[in-house]
Design a protein around this motif. Structure first.
Motif, PDB file in Angstrom:
ATOM      1  N   LEU A  76      -2.091  -3.872   8.169  1.00 11.20           N
ATOM      2  CA  LEU A  76      -1.392  -2.933   9.038  1.00 11.20           C
ATOM      3  C   LEU A  76      -0.294  -2.207   8.256  1.00 11.20           C
ATOM      4  CD1 LEU A  76      -1.191  -5.116  12.262  1.00 11.20           C
ATOM      5  CD2 LEU A  76      -2.950  -3.472  11.587  1.00 11.20           C
ATOM      6  N   PRO A  77       0.159  -1.057   8.745  1.00 12.43           N
ATOM      7  CA  PRO A  77       1.127  -0.257   7.968  1.00 12.43           C
ATOM      8  C   PRO A  77       2.439  -0.971   7.676  1.00 12.43           C
ATOM      9  CG  PRO A  77       0.128   1.059   9.696  1.00 12.43           C
ATOM     10  CD  PRO A  77      -0.302  -0.347   9.936  1.00 12.43           C
ATOM     11  N   ASP A  78       2.906  -1.822   8.616  1.00 11.55           N
ATOM     12  CA  ASP A  78       4.161  -2.542   8.385  1.00 11.55           C
ATOM     13  C   ASP A  78       4.064  -3.912   9.021  1.00 11.55           C
ATOM     14  OD1 ASP A  78       4.713  -2.231  11.177  1.00 11.55           O
ATOM     15  OD2 ASP A  78       5.492  -0.215  10.765  1.00 11.55           O
ATOM     16  N   GLY A  79       5.170  -4.632   8.956  1.00  8.62           N
ATOM     17  CA  GLY A  79       5.170  -6.005   9.447  1.00  8.62           C
ATOM     18  C   GLY A  79       5.451  -6.149  10.919  1.00  8.62           C
ATOM     19  N   ALA A  80       5.519  -5.053  11.648  1.00 15.20           N
ATOM     20  CA  ALA A  80       5.773  -5.127  13.091  1.00 15.20           C
ATOM     21  C   ALA A  80       4.630  -5.863  13.792  1.00 15.20           C
ATOM     22  CB  ALA A  80       5.935  -3.724  13.671  1.00 15.20           C
ATOM     23  N   VAL A 140      -0.857  -9.578   3.670  1.00 15.75           N
ATOM     24  CA  VAL A 140       0.388  -8.988   4.132  1.00 15.75           C
ATOM     25  C   VAL A 140       0.114  -8.126   5.363  1.00 15.75           C
ATOM     26  CG1 VAL A 140       2.338  -7.518   3.501  1.00 15.75           C
ATOM     27  CG2 VAL A 140       1.274  -8.998   1.779  1.00 15.75           C
ATOM     28  N   ASN A 141       0.991  -8.226   6.341  1.00 10.73           N
ATOM     29  CA  ASN A 141       0.891  -7.415   7.570  1.00 10.73           C
ATOM     30  C   ASN A 141      -0.473  -7.585   8.239  1.00 10.73           C
ATOM     31  OD1 ASN A 141       3.417  -6.489   6.802  1.00 10.73           O
ATOM     32  ND2 ASN A 141       2.615  -4.612   5.869  1.00 10.73           N
ATOM     33  N   SER A 142      -0.919  -8.815   8.335  1.00  7.55           N
ATOM     34  CA  SER A 142      -2.211  -9.113   8.973  1.00  7.55           C
ATOM     35  C   SER A 142      -2.001 -10.218   9.993  1.00  7.55           C
ATOM     36  CB  SER A 142      -3.248  -9.536   7.929  1.00  7.55           C
ATOM     37  OG  SER A 142      -3.437  -8.506   6.983  1.00  7.55           O
ATOM     38  N   PHE A 143      -2.681 -10.102  11.126  1.00  2.65           N
ATOM     39  CA  PHE A 143      -2.495 -11.035  12.229  1.00  2.65           C
ATOM     40  C   PHE A 143      -3.857 -11.481  12.760  1.00  2.65           C
ATOM     41  CE2 PHE A 143       1.082  -8.174  12.027  1.00  2.65           C
ATOM     42  CZ  PHE A 143       2.190  -9.010  12.144  1.00  2.65           C
ATOM     43  N   LYS A 144      -3.916 -12.702  13.229  1.00  5.97           N
ATOM     44  CA  LYS A 144      -5.144 -13.201  13.854  1.00  5.97           C
ATOM     45  C   LYS A 144      -4.894 -13.470  15.328  1.00  5.97           C
ATOM     46  CE  LYS A 144      -4.460 -18.070  12.522  1.00  5.97           C
ATOM     47  NZ  LYS A 144      -5.089 -19.225  11.833  1.00  5.97           N
ATOM     48  N   PHE A 145      -5.922 -13.209  16.125  1.00 11.33           N
ATOM     49  CA  PHE A 145      -5.840 -13.369  17.569  1.00 11.33           C
ATOM     50  C   PHE A 145      -6.581 -14.629  17.986  1.00 11.33           C
ATOM     51  CE2 PHE A 145      -4.885  -9.017  16.802  1.00 11.33           C
ATOM     52  CZ  PHE A 145      -4.032  -8.620  17.820  1.00 11.33           C
ATOM     53  N   GLY A 146      -6.319 -15.054  19.195  1.00  9.28           N
ATOM     54  CA  GLY A 146      -6.941 -16.272  19.677  1.00  9.28           C
ATOM     55  C   GLY A 146      -6.047 -17.455  19.414  1.00  9.28           C
ATOM     56  N   SER A 160     -13.049   1.229  -1.516  1.00  7.87           N
ATOM     57  CA  SER A 160     -12.048   2.293  -1.461  1.00  7.87           C
ATOM     58  C   SER A 160     -11.295   2.336  -2.778  1.00  7.87           C
ATOM     59  CB  SER A 160     -11.080   2.046  -0.299  1.00  7.87           C
ATOM     60  OG  SER A 160     -10.045   3.009  -0.307  1.00  7.87           O
ATOM     61  N   SER A 161     -11.139   3.538  -3.336  1.00  3.10           N
ATOM     62  CA  SER A 161     -10.419   3.703  -4.582  1.00  3.10           C
ATOM     63  C   SER A 161      -8.928   3.889  -4.354  1.00  3.10           C
ATOM     64  CB  SER A 161     -10.977   4.921  -5.335  1.00  3.10           C
ATOM     65  OG  SER A 161     -10.859   6.090  -4.534  1.00  3.10           O
ATOM     66  N   SER A 162      -8.518   4.024  -3.077  1.00  4.61           N
ATOM     67  CA  SER A 162      -7.109   4.241  -2.776  1.00  4.61           C
ATOM     68  C   SER A 162      -6.324   2.952  -2.958  1.00  4.61           C
ATOM     69  CB  SER A 162      -6.962   4.766  -1.348  1.00  4.61           C
ATOM     70  OG  SER A 162      -5.597   4.865  -1.001  1.00  4.61           O
ATOM     71  N   SER A 163      -5.070   3.079  -3.422  1.00  5.66           N
ATOM     72  CA  SER A 163      -4.226   1.904  -3.616  1.00  5.66           C
ATOM     73  C   SER A 163      -3.733   1.348  -2.293  1.00  5.66           C
ATOM     74  CB  SER A 163      -3.026   2.272  -4.508  1.00  5.66           C
ATOM     75  OG  SER A 163      -2.264   3.329  -3.914  1.00  5.66           O
ATOM     76  N   THR A 164      -3.670   2.181  -1.250  1.00  8.14           N
ATOM     77  CA  THR A 164      -3.231   1.752   0.068  1.00  8.14           C
ATOM     78  C   THR A 164      -4.434   1.271   0.874  1.00  8.14           C
ATOM     79  OG1 THR A 164      -1.458   3.385   0.020  1.00  8.14           O
ATOM     80  CG2 THR A 164      -2.021   2.415   2.156  1.00  8.14           C
ATOM     81  N   GLU A 165      -4.342   0.043   1.360  1.00  7.45           N
ATOM     82  CA  GLU A 165      -5.447  -0.519   2.120  1.00  7.45           C
ATOM     83  C   GLU A 165      -5.518   0.121   3.498  1.00  7.45           C
ATOM     84  OE1 GLU A 165      -7.709  -2.500   1.148  1.00  7.45           O
ATOM     85  OE2 GLU A 165      -6.933  -3.051  -0.822  1.00  7.45           O
ATOM     86  N   GLN A 166      -6.730   0.386   3.952  1.00  7.43           N
ATOM     87  CA  GLN A 166      -6.956   0.953   5.278  1.00  7.43           C
ATOM     88  C   GLN A 166      -6.793  -0.144   6.327  1.00  7.43           C
ATOM     89  OE1 GLN A 166      -7.926   4.129   6.383  1.00  7.43           O
ATOM     90  NE2 GLN A 166      -7.811   3.320   8.456  1.00  7.43           N
ATOM     91  N   PRO A 167      -5.962   0.071   7.358  1.00  2.89           N
ATOM     92  CA  PRO A 167      -5.872  -0.933   8.428  1.00  2.89           C
ATOM     93  C   PRO A 167      -7.227  -1.101   9.117  1.00  2.89           C
ATOM     94  CG  PRO A 167      -4.069   0.653   8.570  1.00  2.89           C
ATOM     95  CD  PRO A 167      -5.039   1.204   7.565  1.00  2.89           C
TER      96      PRO A 167
END
Length: 315
Positions: free
Chosen positions: A55-59, A95-101, A183-190
């Protein structure tokens, strides 16, 4: 002698009862149309939200909502919008990843019920919601391009900001039968990871065929299990059966030595033996076809067929 003439009264449709018998072709056509237009009942789209990655940030997001829009554009604001609870935990390895359940398995499961034809042609929208609505992320999925009825797929969907999302539909980036995106981009896609299943009844004629085949497979399984067990126990229960192997060696030797003689007799008498050979060949092919169908109806045969046919229906 006076004759009386009887006249048949017309029925409510304006025709006499003598013409009440429907033409066979018309009856067959009406029956075929009734079968083909038979209602397929309600469908059910069951989604299990697994996790949100990169995700874009840690919110911390509040929930994930799911809604669907019909193919004709109805429901632009979403029908039957349902929502999960907040994430159960944060991923330690991302980083900035969440699991549900969590302990409550139903907390991350979303279910939408609708007529199956409508649901099959609809577009489902997933929205990852934050307390600040400007941070919301969304993704869409077209059902008929992704799922078959009574089929389960594990999907990874790209998430885009709500304000910048395209108006058109988006198909999943990755599913259980698709290629992995690079993806060749340095920023990971959410991304949003989920399990999606479309449930619904089959048409009456399809359901009848499936029930018939399941009954056949169950009968074959019962007979094969009992037969295999009985045959495998014969050498233990009847040791004398092993003595039948003793004459096989001389008989095989005689058969090999007699092959040239049998070959000469067949060559000389081929005009006479040709009908017999054709009959034997036909019987052999028929028995082979029956035996193959029975074998491929067993558990082992069905497993082999599944491995061979799987690539064709997974594409």
């Amino acid at each position: 002698r006076r004759r009386t003439k009887t006249t048949m009264a017309p029925n409510a449709a304006g025709s006499s009862s003598s013409s009440s018998t429907m033409d066979p072709l018309t009856a067959t056509t009406k029956m075929a149309k009734a079968i083909m237009s038979a209602p397929t009942g309600n469908g059910k789209l069951v989604c299990t939200i697994l996790s949100a990655y990169d995700l874009p940030d840690g919110a911390v997001p509040e929930s994930v909502t799911m809604s669907y829009r019909e193919a004709n554009g109805r429901g632009s604001n979403g029908y039957n919008e349902i929502s999960t609870g907040p994430p159960a935990a944060k991923h330690k390895d991302h980083v900035n990843s969440f699991k549900f359940g969590g302990p409550d398995s139903a907390a991350n499961q979303l279910t939408i019920s609708a007529p199956l034809p409508v649901l099959f042609e609809s577009t489902v929208t997933f929205t990852l919601k934050y307390p600040d609505a400007s941070k919301n992320l969304t993704s869409t999925c077209t059902i008929h391009k992704t799922l078959r009825v009574n089929d389960t797929q594990w999907l990874i969907l790209n998430l885009d900001p709500v304000s910048g999302s395209a108006a058109g539909t988006r198909t999943p980036l990755q599913s259980s039968a698709s290629r992995i995106s690079t993806s060749s981009s340095s920023t990971e896609q959410p991304t949003l990871r989920l399990k999606l299943r479309l449930e619904g009844p089959y048409r009456p004629e399809i359901a009848a065929v499936i029930n018939l085949m399941n009954g056949w497979f169950n009968a074959v399984d019962i007979i094969s299990d009992n037969t295999v067990g009985f045959v495998s126990d014969i050498p233990k229960n009847v040791p004398a059966v092993k003595l039948l192997l003793v004459p096989t060696v001389p008989l095989a030797t005689v058969a090999v030595a007699a092959l040239p003689i049998l070959g000469g007799v067949l060559i000389i008498g081929i005009p006479f033996f040709l009908p017999i050979l054709l009959i034997v060949l036909t019987l052999g092919l028929s028995l082979g076809a029956i035996g193959s169908s029975v074998y491929f109806s067993t558990r082992e045969g069905r497993t082999r067929i599944q491995h061979i046919a799987e690539p064709s229906y997974q594409t």
